[in-house]
Design a protein around this motif. Structure first.
Motif, PDB file in Angstrom:
ATOM      1  N   PRO A 125      45.085  42.038  50.828  1.00  0.00           N
ATOM      2  CA  PRO A 125      45.239  42.909  49.655  1.00  0.00           C
ATOM      3  C   PRO A 125      45.746  44.302  50.023  1.00  0.00           C
ATOM      4  O   PRO A 125      46.173  45.039  49.143  1.00  0.00           O
ATOM      5  CB  PRO A 125      43.826  42.964  49.061  1.00  0.00           C
ATOM      6  N   LEU A 172      38.479  35.616  37.957  1.00  0.00           N
ATOM      7  CA  LEU A 172      39.136  36.783  37.379  1.00  0.00           C
ATOM      8  C   LEU A 172      40.186  36.355  36.359  1.00  0.00           C
ATOM      9  O   LEU A 172      40.280  36.916  35.264  1.00  0.00           O
ATOM     10  CB  LEU A 172      39.779  37.606  38.496  1.00  0.00           C
ATOM     11  N   ASP A 199      44.749  41.408  31.321  1.00  0.00           N
ATOM     12  CA  ASP A 199      44.373  42.430  30.341  1.00  0.00           C
ATOM     13  C   ASP A 199      45.505  42.744  29.372  1.00  0.00           C
ATOM     14  O   ASP A 199      45.289  42.905  28.177  1.00  0.00           O
ATOM     15  CB  ASP A 199      43.928  43.719  31.031  1.00  0.00           C
ATOM     16  N   ASP A 253      47.969  43.479  46.471  1.00  0.00           N
ATOM     17  CA  ASP A 253      46.647  43.207  45.899  1.00  0.00           C
ATOM     18  C   ASP A 253      46.782  42.315  44.664  1.00  0.00           C
ATOM     19  O   ASP A 253      46.883  42.794  43.535  1.00  0.00           O
ATOM     20  CB  ASP A 253      45.973  44.525  45.549  1.00  0.00           C
ATOM     21  N   TRP A 254      46.782  40.989  44.902  1.00  0.00           N
ATOM     22  CA  TRP A 254      46.905  40.042  43.799  1.00  0.00           C
ATOM     23  C   TRP A 254      45.771  40.159  42.781  1.00  0.00           C
ATOM     24  O   TRP A 254      46.033  40.096  41.574  1.00  0.00           O
ATOM     25  CB  TRP A 254      47.020  38.614  44.332  1.00  0.00           C
ATOM     26  N   PRO A 255      44.515  40.326  43.189  1.00  0.00           N
ATOM     27  CA  PRO A 255      43.467  40.478  42.167  1.00  0.00           C
ATOM     28  C   PRO A 255      43.725  41.663  41.223  1.00  0.00           C
ATOM     29  O   PRO A 255      43.562  41.539  40.008  1.00  0.00           O
ATOM     30  CB  PRO A 255      42.194  40.657  42.986  1.00  0.00           C
ATOM     31  N   ALA A 256      44.158  42.786  41.769  1.00  0.00           N
ATOM     32  CA  ALA A 256      44.456  43.938  40.905  1.00  0.00           C
ATOM     33  C   ALA A 256      45.644  43.640  39.997  1.00  0.00           C
ATOM     34  O   ALA A 256      45.627  43.975  38.804  1.00  0.00           O
ATOM     35  CB  ALA A 256      44.736  45.177  41.759  1.00  0.00           C
ATOM     36  N   ALA A 257      46.663  42.990  40.542  1.00  0.00           N
ATOM     37  CA  ALA A 257      47.851  42.672  39.739  1.00  0.00           C
ATOM     38  C   ALA A 257      47.516  41.682  38.634  1.00  0.00           C
ATOM     39  O   ALA A 257      47.941  41.852  37.481  1.00  0.00           O
ATOM     40  CB  ALA A 257      48.955  42.109  40.637  1.00  0.00           C
ATOM     41  N   GLU A 274      44.652  41.103  37.270  1.00  0.00           N
ATOM     42  CA  GLU A 274      43.768  41.731  36.281  1.00  0.00           C
ATOM     43  C   GLU A 274      44.597  42.475  35.231  1.00  0.00           C
ATOM     44  O   GLU A 274      44.319  42.379  34.029  1.00  0.00           O
ATOM     45  CB  GLU A 274      42.784  42.676  36.966  1.00  0.00           C
ATOM     46  N   GLN A 275      45.639  43.169  35.665  1.00  0.00           N
ATOM     47  CA  GLN A 275      46.531  43.858  34.725  1.00  0.00           C
ATOM     48  C   GLN A 275      47.265  42.859  33.841  1.00  0.00           C
ATOM     49  O   GLN A 275      47.417  43.071  32.643  1.00  0.00           O
ATOM     50  CB  GLN A 275      47.536  44.721  35.474  1.00  0.00           C
ATOM     51  N   PRO A 326      41.205  45.792  50.891  1.00  0.00           N
ATOM     52  CA  PRO A 326      42.345  46.515  50.310  1.00  0.00           C
ATOM     53  C   PRO A 326      42.759  47.738  51.143  1.00  0.00           C
ATOM     54  O   PRO A 326      43.913  48.141  51.131  1.00  0.00           O
ATOM     55  CB  PRO A 326      41.853  46.914  48.923  1.00  0.00           C
TER      56      PRO A 326
END
Length: 179
Positions: free
Chosen positions: A8, A71, A22, A12-16, A18-19, A44
């Motif tokens: 990450p 997620l 959302d 950072d796939w989890p952050a991407a 999540e956007q 990260p």
């Protein structure tokens, strides 16, 4: 390309995701990653958490996969996780099979996730690598010359298989948009 869940600090796939979830509230998400994840798991910030090759690595990686799946599905999206296909380099097969086992196990445990076995879907009749796809319509080239990536025909077949699985697993139907 060249990203996954191990680094990450690189992407950072989890952050991407999540956007994405959302902002767009997708009904269906299709994920295919992991080919580059046979390396130390990092934070990260770039600190090494779990070295590859250790007994802890598979469980730590599976936790990342499961967290990523949760997620994606937490706000109602369904997820088709496409496993990694057979590649030309037989030396990579054991790593890919380990990754696919992790993906399939996690998909079984997380609600609203289905696993698409691309190894069997895109392998030769003997289970090995082939750059071609055989169907009733004939034989089509589906892989790039690197023996790893799909070409546009291969990605089209992959997308159709993912949507087909979503329709059967989640009882989803395509939405019709009138102009």
């Amino acid at each position: 390309i060249s990203t996954g869940l191990a680094r990450p600090d690189y992407f950072d796939w989890p952050a991407a995701v999540e956007q994405i979830v959302d902002n767009f509230r997708p009904d269906l998400v299709v994920v295919m990653l992991g080919e580059n994840d046979n390396q130390a798991l990092r934070t990260p910030g770039g600190r090494e958490e779990t070295p590859v090759g250790t007994i802890e690595w598979p469980q730590a990686y599976e936790e990342r996969v499961r967290d990523f799946m949760e997620l994606i599905t937490a706000k109602g999206s369904r997820l088709v996780w496409a496993g990694l296909p057979v590649v030309r380099d037989e030396g990579r097969w054991g790593i890919i099979e380990r990754q696919n086992d992790i993906f399939e196990r996690a998909a079984h445990d997380v609600r609203n996730v289905a696993f698409l076995d691309t190894w069997d879907l895109f392998s030769a009749p003997d289970g090995g690598y082939t750059a071609y796809y055989r169907s009733e319509g004939g034989v089509q080239l589906i892989r790039e010359t690197d023996g790893l990536h799909f070409n546009s025909t291969g990605y089209d077949l992959l997308a159709r298989a993912a949507v087909g699985l979503a329709v059967t697993e989640f009882d989803l139907a395509p939405k019709v948009i009138a102009n």
